[in-house]
Design a protein around this motif. Structure first.
Motif, PDB file in Angstrom:
ATOM      1  N   GLU A  77      30.310 -82.810 -82.282  1.00  0.00           N
ATOM      2  CA  GLU A  77      30.793 -80.908 -81.671  1.00  0.00           C
ATOM      3  C   GLU A  77      29.674 -80.679 -80.985  1.00  0.00           C
ATOM      4  O   GLU A  77      29.408 -80.081 -79.974  1.00  0.00           O
ATOM      5  CB  GLU A  77      31.245 -80.022 -82.605  1.00  0.00           C
ATOM      6  N   LYS A  78      28.423 -80.922 -81.538  1.00  0.00           N
ATOM      7  CA  LYS A  78      26.727 -80.801 -81.447  1.00  0.00           C
ATOM      8  C   LYS A  78      26.111 -81.803 -82.328  1.00  0.00           C
ATOM      9  O   LYS A  78      26.481 -82.214 -83.054  1.00  0.00           O
ATOM     10  CB  LYS A  78      26.787 -79.175 -82.616  1.00  0.00           C
ATOM     11  N   VAL A  79      25.126 -81.372 -82.169  1.00  0.00           N
ATOM     12  CA  VAL A  79      24.151 -82.709 -82.184  1.00  0.00           C
ATOM     13  C   VAL A  79      23.851 -82.388 -83.363  1.00  0.00           C
ATOM     14  O   VAL A  79      23.075 -81.214 -83.886  1.00  0.00           O
ATOM     15  CB  VAL A  79      22.849 -83.309 -81.442  1.00  0.00           C
ATOM     16  N   ASP A  80      23.496 -83.545 -84.405  1.00  0.00           N
ATOM     17  CA  ASP A  80      22.646 -83.154 -85.245  1.00  0.00           C
ATOM     18  C   ASP A  80      21.154 -83.435 -85.511  1.00  0.00           C
ATOM     19  O   ASP A  80      21.108 -84.594 -85.148  1.00  0.00           O
ATOM     20  CB  ASP A  80      23.847 -84.356 -87.129  1.00  0.00           C
ATOM     21  N   PRO A  81      20.862 -82.455 -86.454  1.00  0.00           N
ATOM     22  CA  PRO A  81      19.696 -82.178 -86.616  1.00  0.00           C
ATOM     23  C   PRO A  81      18.652 -83.213 -87.329  1.00  0.00           C
ATOM     24  O   PRO A  81      18.257 -84.260 -86.228  1.00  0.00           O
ATOM     25  CB  PRO A  81      18.921 -80.985 -87.215  1.00  0.00           C
ATOM     26  N   ILE A  82      19.700 -84.174 -87.843  1.00  0.00           N
ATOM     27  CA  ILE A  82      18.748 -85.530 -87.767  1.00  0.00           C
ATOM     28  C   ILE A  82      18.303 -86.430 -86.811  1.00  0.00           C
ATOM     29  O   ILE A  82      17.383 -87.185 -87.314  1.00  0.00           O
ATOM     30  CB  ILE A  82      19.792 -86.193 -88.702  1.00  0.00           C
ATOM     31  N   LEU A  83      18.916 -86.226 -85.888  1.00  0.00           N
ATOM     32  CA  LEU A  83      18.993 -87.333 -84.751  1.00  0.00           C
ATOM     33  C   LEU A  83      17.259 -86.866 -84.133  1.00  0.00           C
ATOM     34  O   LEU A  83      17.274 -87.122 -82.716  1.00  0.00           O
ATOM     35  CB  LEU A  83      19.973 -87.266 -83.711  1.00  0.00           C
ATOM     36  N   ASN A  84      17.790 -85.041 -83.755  1.00  0.00           N
ATOM     37  CA  ASN A  84      16.234 -84.253 -83.466  1.00  0.00           C
ATOM     38  C   ASN A  84      14.656 -85.431 -82.897  1.00  0.00           C
ATOM     39  O   ASN A  84      14.365 -86.033 -82.059  1.00  0.00           O
ATOM     40  CB  ASN A  84      16.187 -83.341 -83.330  1.00  0.00           C
ATOM     41  N   SER A  85      14.537 -86.268 -83.865  1.00  0.00           N
ATOM     42  CA  SER A  85      12.999 -86.897 -84.064  1.00  0.00           C
ATOM     43  C   SER A  85      13.244 -88.026 -83.044  1.00  0.00           C
ATOM     44  O   SER A  85      12.818 -88.519 -82.921  1.00  0.00           O
ATOM     45  CB  SER A  85      12.571 -87.337 -85.598  1.00  0.00           C
ATOM     46  N   VAL A  86      14.592 -88.673 -83.117  1.00  0.00           N
ATOM     47  CA  VAL A  86      14.955 -89.882 -83.068  1.00  0.00           C
ATOM     48  C   VAL A  86      15.084 -89.758 -80.866  1.00  0.00           C
ATOM     49  O   VAL A  86      14.667 -90.139 -80.071  1.00  0.00           O
ATOM     50  CB  VAL A  86      16.493 -90.421 -82.997  1.00  0.00           C
TER      51      VAL A  86
END
Length: 102
Positions: A77-86
């Motif tokens: 639904e929306k990108v989880d902030p855990i993926l930001n660094s990736v």
């Protein structure tokens, strides 16, 4: 057509984009055709399907990063902030290794 893709122009253009991406591709796929296409394209490689609500998501993400396998995150639904660094390629060197902090 070998990957069970419909014969319309939009699907063909999207397949080209998915195969020639520079960064990580994002596919908005209400019909499920992109998931089927990606699954067929990566059938010979190790492809892991997961979602953010999956209990083993972090373990699968770490494994994909460590071993260079493909991770397909579905039902987003929306990108989880855990993926930001990736997604932003925020890596650093420690000794001779390239690391990323999750």
């Amino acid at each position: 057509q070998a990957s069970e893709l419909p014969d319309d122009q939009l699907c063909v253009e999207n397949a080209i984009i998915l195969n020639r991406y520079i960064r990580y591709p994002l596919a908005i796929d209400p019909s499920g055709q992109a998931v089927k296409f990606i699954s067929n394209e990566y059938a010979s490689k190790k492809l892991t399907k997961t979602s953010f609500v999956d209990a083993g998501f972090m373990k699968q993400l770490e494994s994909a990063l460590r071993f260079g396998t493909t991770l397909l995150v579905v039902d987003v639904e929306k990108v989880d902030p855990i993926l930001n660094s990736v997604l932003n390629h925020e890596t650093h060197r420690q000794g001779g290794r390239v690391l990323i902090t999750l």
